[in-house]
Design an enzyme around this catalytic site. Structure first.
Site, PDB file in Angstrom:
ATOM      1  N   SER A  90       0.819  -1.204   0.000  1.00  0.00           N
ATOM      2  CA  SER A  90       0.000   0.000   0.000  1.00  0.00           C
ATOM      3  C   SER A  90       0.862   1.268   0.000  1.00  0.00           C
ATOM      4  CB  SER A  90      -0.879  -0.014   1.249  1.00  0.00           C
ATOM      5  OG  SER A  90      -1.646   1.152   1.312  1.00  0.00           O
TER       6      SER A  90
ATOM      7  N   ASN B 289       9.540   9.126   2.876  1.00  0.00           N
ATOM      8  CA  ASN B 289       8.339   9.779   2.384  1.00  0.00           C
ATOM      9  C   ASN B 289       7.512  10.268   3.558  1.00  0.00           C
ATOM     10  OD1 ASN B 289       5.407   8.530   2.627  1.00  0.00           O
ATOM     11  ND2 ASN B 289       6.878   6.836   2.727  1.00  0.00           N
TER      12      ASN B 289
ATOM     13  N   CYS C 289       1.053   4.403  10.424  1.00  0.00           N
ATOM     14  CA  CYS C 289       1.527   5.465   9.536  1.00  0.00           C
ATOM     15  C   CYS C 289       2.262   6.522  10.355  1.00  0.00           C
ATOM     16  CB  CYS C 289       0.383   6.126   8.785  1.00  0.00           C
ATOM     17  SG  CYS C 289       0.978   7.485   7.749  1.00  0.00           S
TER      18      CYS C 289
ATOM     19  N   LYS D 206      -1.465  -3.883  10.450  1.00  0.00           N
ATOM     20  CA  LYS D 206      -0.145  -3.488   9.928  1.00  0.00           C
ATOM     21  C   LYS D 206       0.611  -2.739  11.008  1.00  0.00           C
ATOM     22  CE  LYS D 206       2.500  -1.854   6.060  1.00  0.00           C
ATOM     23  NZ  LYS D 206       2.544  -1.559   4.635  1.00  0.00           N
TER      24      LYS D 206
ATOM     25  N   THR E  62       7.012   1.816   7.524  1.00  0.00           N
ATOM     26  CA  THR E  62       8.289   2.534   7.410  1.00  0.00           C
ATOM     27  C   THR E  62       8.838   2.926   8.779  1.00  0.00           C
ATOM     28  OG1 THR E  62       7.084   4.601   7.193  1.00  0.00           O
ATOM     29  CG2 THR E  62       7.720   3.490   5.150  1.00  0.00           C
TER      30      THR E  62
ATOM     31  N   GLY F 195      11.762  -3.300   2.514  1.00  0.00           N
ATOM     32  CA  GLY F 195      13.015  -3.335   1.769  1.00  0.00           C
ATOM     33  C   GLY F 195      13.218  -4.508   0.835  1.00  0.00           C
TER      34      GLY F 195
END
Lengths: 301, 249
Positions: free
Chosen positions: A18, A67, A129, A164, A192, A243
């Site tokens: 995603s 990002n 997030c 997640k 991330t 990764g």
């Protein structure tokens, strides 16, 4: 190359992650999406979001990128009405809906609409997030909050719920266990890692949001370690993410305990990477005497 | 507009030469299919050694099997490009972005390029001249030593004006100091203050090419989305060319 997530069979373990794949449209220009094991589409929230100020992207040498997009998306109602039918035209396989929110209510609302959408097979609840304030990762950094989201979403839906998880925590295992106890059907990790770059000439952070999520080959060893820790501590199926950029990485991630994998940042620099990995996987399996991928899931444990 | 699908192929560097102290021109050769149908205002993305993200560079010209880009050395990526030699291979994504809409040019199109915003104007001027248009070109630079491509536009038969901020060459000042009295439409690429000043100085609409830090360059990551009067738009895919009237300048 088949694998399973809960009661759902995937023709192979390769799923674009995603936030790096939109709704597939761009990648359909360069290959037939139907070769994919699954697709996890752009993170969706209750309301439409523009996201963060620009710049949102920073280079990190050969190791990856940062990002801070901030969950730009057209909102769940638009996604269900317009994006999912378009995605279905391009792709007949397993669809994973990545949902995010700023309150338990948001998560439940968005997950319910995804639960009712005929195109969606699995709901991936993003409690990790790092790029939005007062939301996302706030729910993924304590076992109690993670369990509360899991319980609320599970109570309101019927499809498999995958949580997640964030790597930006001191003990990912306790959060994974809390999700398992709260009824999650599976886990996806890692999102991330919070990072930063500074423009030394301007003496300013490159990312307008100051910090952002670091992804790419540089986080692969960390993702692998966390997947392994969680695989040893829970019995939930895991989507390994972080990764991955080769078929060897896929095998390694599955040996650590993943039942399937998500490919993220690599899509952005090589739009055919998922296809390349799927095509390379049989040779890598043969070279390592793997007949079925199910033999290797968590084999190091 | 008839946009072709993006293509990922290998190109070979034929020439890589400096035009000024900081601006270089690279001529690449690839498959005809990877070049054919590239539109003025589109860009390409190069994979460079030692860097993760591809580098977006506007197309200066594209024909037969050749792709010509002009770039300014501003960071690690473009410095790596300037060090490359003829014969080296580069992995290139082509056919990115929308490009300029030539159908809106009218009889007297005005093309404005500022600094390293000049190169995409070349292919646009070439195609407009092929359509028999009277093309006015205004090129803005800081100083005489940074001027490039002026003669290339003259060779196409364009009416060319050059401005320099310090007055060392051409008209002193900015591109807005050298605009023609009449133009039917305008096309521009350059620094944001130039684009703002141009849009304010010209009474009719035109098209501006925007620049942002990009992730993918083909619309997947939302890294370069700007707010427009028509909602969020991705500079890489919905742009880089936007009508001035659509932008929140």
């Amino acid at each position: 190359m088949k694998t399973r997530l809960s009661n759902i069979e995937l023709k192979n373990p390769v799923i674009p992650a995603s936030g790096t794949y939109g709704f597939g449209e761009e990648f359909a220009q360069v290959y037939d999406l139907n070769i994919l094991g699954g697709i996890s589409f752009k993170g969706t929230t209750r309301e439409a979001r523009y996201g963060n100020a620009l710049p949102r992207i920073a280079e990190c040498g050969g190791y990856g990128m940062i990002n801070a997009v901030g969950l730009q998306n057209p909102g769940v109602e638009h996604v269900v009405a317009h994006e999912l039918p378009r995605l279905r035209e391009l792709y007949k396989g397993v669809v994973i809906a990545n949902v995010s929110g700023f309150s338990i209510d948001d998560y439940v609302f968005t997950s319910q609409l995804m639960d009712q959408a005929p195109e969606v097979d699995i709901i991936e609840v993003n409690i990790s997030c790092p790029n939005v304030h007062n939301g996302g990762m706030a729910f993924g950094t304590s076992p109690e909050a993670a369990a509360e989201v899991t319980r609320a979403v599970k109570a309101a839906t019927r499809k498999p719920i995958y949580m997640k998880l964030s790597p930006n925590v001191t003990d990912i295992v306790s959060i994974a266990k809390a999700c398992e106890e709260a009824g999650a059907d599976g886990l996806c990790l890692i999102n991330t890692m919070l990072g930063m770059r500074i423009d030394i000439r301007r003496r300013q952070p490159i990312i307008a949001n100051r910090y952002g999520g670091y992804s790419g080959p540089g986080i692969f060893p960390i993702a692998l370690r966390m997947v392994n820790q969680v695989a040893r501590a829970t019995s939930l199926p895991i989507i390994g993410c972080g990764g991955i950029s080769s078929a060897e990485d896929v095998v390694e991630m599955m040996m650590a305990g993943a039942s399937a994998v998500e490919i993220g940042a690599a899509n952005l620099i090589n739009p055919t990477i998922c296809k390349d990995i799927i095509e390379a996987l049989p040779d890598v399996m043969a070279a390592n005497r793997i007949e079925h991928l199910s033999e290797i899931i968590g084999v190091v444990n | 507009m008839d946009l072709q699908k993006m293509k990922q192929t290998q190109f070979t560097i034929l020439r890589n030469e400096p035009l000024t102290a900081e601006v270089w021109r690279m001529t690449l050769e690839g498959d005809a299919a990877a070049v054919s149908g590239i539109r003025p205002g589109q860009f390409v993305e190069l994979q460079l050694p030692g860097l993760f993200l591809r580098r977006p560079i506007s197309v200066c010209d594209a024909y037969d099997r050749l792709l010509i880009i002009i770039y300014k050395v501003v960071g690690k990526g473009t410095a790596a490009m300037a060090a490359m030699q003829a014969g080296m291979q580069l992995d290139v994504l082509t056919h990115l972005g929308n490009g300029y809409d030539l159908s809106l040019a009218g009889d007297h199109p005005l093309l404005v390029g500022g600094g390293v915003g000049v190169p995409p104007m070349y292919m646009l001027a070439k195609q407009l001249r092929e359509q028999g248009k009277d093309v006015n070109v205004v090129l803005g630079f800081n100083t005489q030593s940074e001027v490039f491509s002026e003669e290339d536009f003259r060779a196409l038969g364009c009416e060319v004006s050059v401005t320099t901020v310090d007055g060392s060459y051409g008209t002193k000042g900015f591109v807005t100091n050298a605009l023609p009295a009449y133009s039917s439409y305008y096309y521009a690429c350059g620094p944001l203050p130039m684009l703002r000043a141009l849009a304010k100085a010209v009474s009719h609409d035109g098209e501006l090419s925007m620049e942002e830090r990009m992730g993918c360059g083909f619309g997947a990551c939302m890294g370069c989305s700007i707010q427009t009067v028509n909602g969020p738009k991705r500079v890489c895919k919905d742009g880089p060319v936007f009508k001035a009237s659509e932008l929140k300048l």
